[in-house]
Motif scaffolding. Structure first.
Motif, mmCIF file in Angstrom:
data_model
loop_
_atom_site.group_PDB
_atom_site.id
_atom_site.type_symbol
_atom_site.label_atom_id
_atom_site.label_comp_id
_atom_site.label_asym_id
_atom_site.label_seq_id
_atom_site.Cartn_x
_atom_site.Cartn_y
_atom_site.Cartn_z
ATOM 1 N N ARG A 70 84.186 5.561 45.230
ATOM 2 C CA ARG A 70 83.462 4.293 45.158
ATOM 3 C C ARG A 70 81.952 4.543 45.324
ATOM 4 O O ARG A 70 81.357 4.188 46.343
ATOM 5 C CB ARG A 70 83.942 3.339 46.266
ATOM 6 N N ASP A 73 79.579 1.640 46.489
ATOM 7 C CA ASP A 73 79.762 0.968 47.771
ATOM 8 C C ASP A 73 78.788 1.516 48.812
ATOM 9 O O ASP A 73 78.373 2.682 48.741
ATOM 10 C CB ASP A 73 81.187 1.168 48.289
ATOM 11 N N ARG A 90 80.245 -4.550 49.174
ATOM 12 C CA ARG A 90 81.328 -3.795 49.809
ATOM 13 C C ARG A 90 80.725 -2.711 50.701
ATOM 14 O O ARG A 90 79.932 -1.889 50.244
ATOM 15 C CB ARG A 90 82.221 -3.163 48.740
ATOM 16 N N THR A 91 81.153 -2.703 51.973
ATOM 17 C CA THR A 91 80.644 -1.714 52.926
ATOM 18 C C THR A 91 81.808 -1.094 53.692
ATOM 19 O O THR A 91 82.618 -1.808 54.280
ATOM 20 C CB THR A 91 79.663 -2.354 53.922
#
Length: 273
Positions: A70, A73, A90-91
């Motif tokens: 990802r 992210d 998104r974290t």
């Protein structure tokens, strides 16, 4: 959401967020297990707090898995801080070795925590026990433990009467609340048996029915130590609130997670004393 992961698998395959959390946590756990018992360099962070070379190596292994799968992210790692776009929706929250003091003293009570924060919610999470070979995980709806590739759904239970109480500072709510006083409360001793594991592995144990409850002070929103365990307990159906029964991450903060309503209510009564 899926994306090809070249470094994790020999062939290009799709991987879901929950499988990515599991893979990342297992990668960190493998490092922690492999470095156990060695003489490790320590990196002082503050008075009484330090990281070891195992913390750093485990976090690097986890970040490699996440960034490969990802790349868009953001990630917040306990040791490396925030990386990636500040605007990312998104974290990933990464705690590569929860229980560093335990680990450095050659105690096996540690956890490796990975959670994905999307918007205001933690959508998937995994908490690995490097020495038991277990990974507690959730897809945001239900919670499981994976052993030897087999998943078993988690079922909370108050039957053990064991309650873990976190005695690590800071204590933002003292003198009104300090966890150590809870251990000396006669009503607590009559009803429960205290434990002090000093790792958030104990939070996952509430979801798994191995602990009746867990209590800690502190402000825990987006906390790399607690995000995975809280998500597991919520998905498993535990009762999860702040230290005085208020909605989580509101008011004075803190955390009470209990296997059932009765245990939760008894703990709140004892805390109020």
């Amino acid at each position: 959401m899926t994306r090809c992961v070249h470094r994790v698998y020999p062939a290009c395959v799709s991987i879901t967020d929950e499988e990515l959390a599991l893979t990342a946590a297992q990668a960190g756990a493998a490092v922690v297990h492999g470095m156990y018992g060695a003489t490790l360099t320590r990196f002082q962070k503050s008075a009484g707090d330090f990281a070891t070379a195992a913390d750093i190596e485990a976090e690097n292994a986890i970040l490699d898995v996440i960034r490969t799968a990802r790349p868009d992210d953001a990630v917040v790692g306990e040791e490396s801080g925030r990386t990636g776009s500040g605007a990312a929706e998104r974290t990933w929250l990464v705690d590569p070795l929860c229980g560093t003091l335990n680990y450095a003293a050659r105690s096996m009570l540690v956890a490796v925590n990975v959670a994905l924060h999307v918007g205001s919610d933690v959508t998937v999470a995994a908490s690995a026990d490097p020495f038991a070979g277990e990974v507690f995980w959730t897809d945001g709806t239900r919670a499981y433990v994976r052993r030897d590739g087999v998943d078993e759904e988690l079922t909370p239970s108050p039957d053990s009467r064991l309650v873990d109480v976190n005695l690590d500072p800071p204590f933002p709510n003292e003198p009104g609340f300090r966890a150590v006083r809870l251990l000396a409360e006669p009503g607590f001793i009559e009803r429960f048996r205290p434990r002090v594991v000093s790792t958030t592995l104990a939070v996952a144990w509430v979801a798994a029915g191995r602990r009746a409850a867990y209590v800690t002070d502190g402000h825990l929103r987006d906390n790399v130590h607690f995000a995975a365990g809280i998500a597991l307990c919520q998905a498993a159906g535990c009762v999860v609130t702040g230290i005085h029964g208020q909605p989580l991450h509101t008011g004075v903060g803190g955390l009470v997670v209990a296997a059932d309503q009765e245990t939760h209510a008894e703990l709140l009564d004892l805390i109020d004393r």
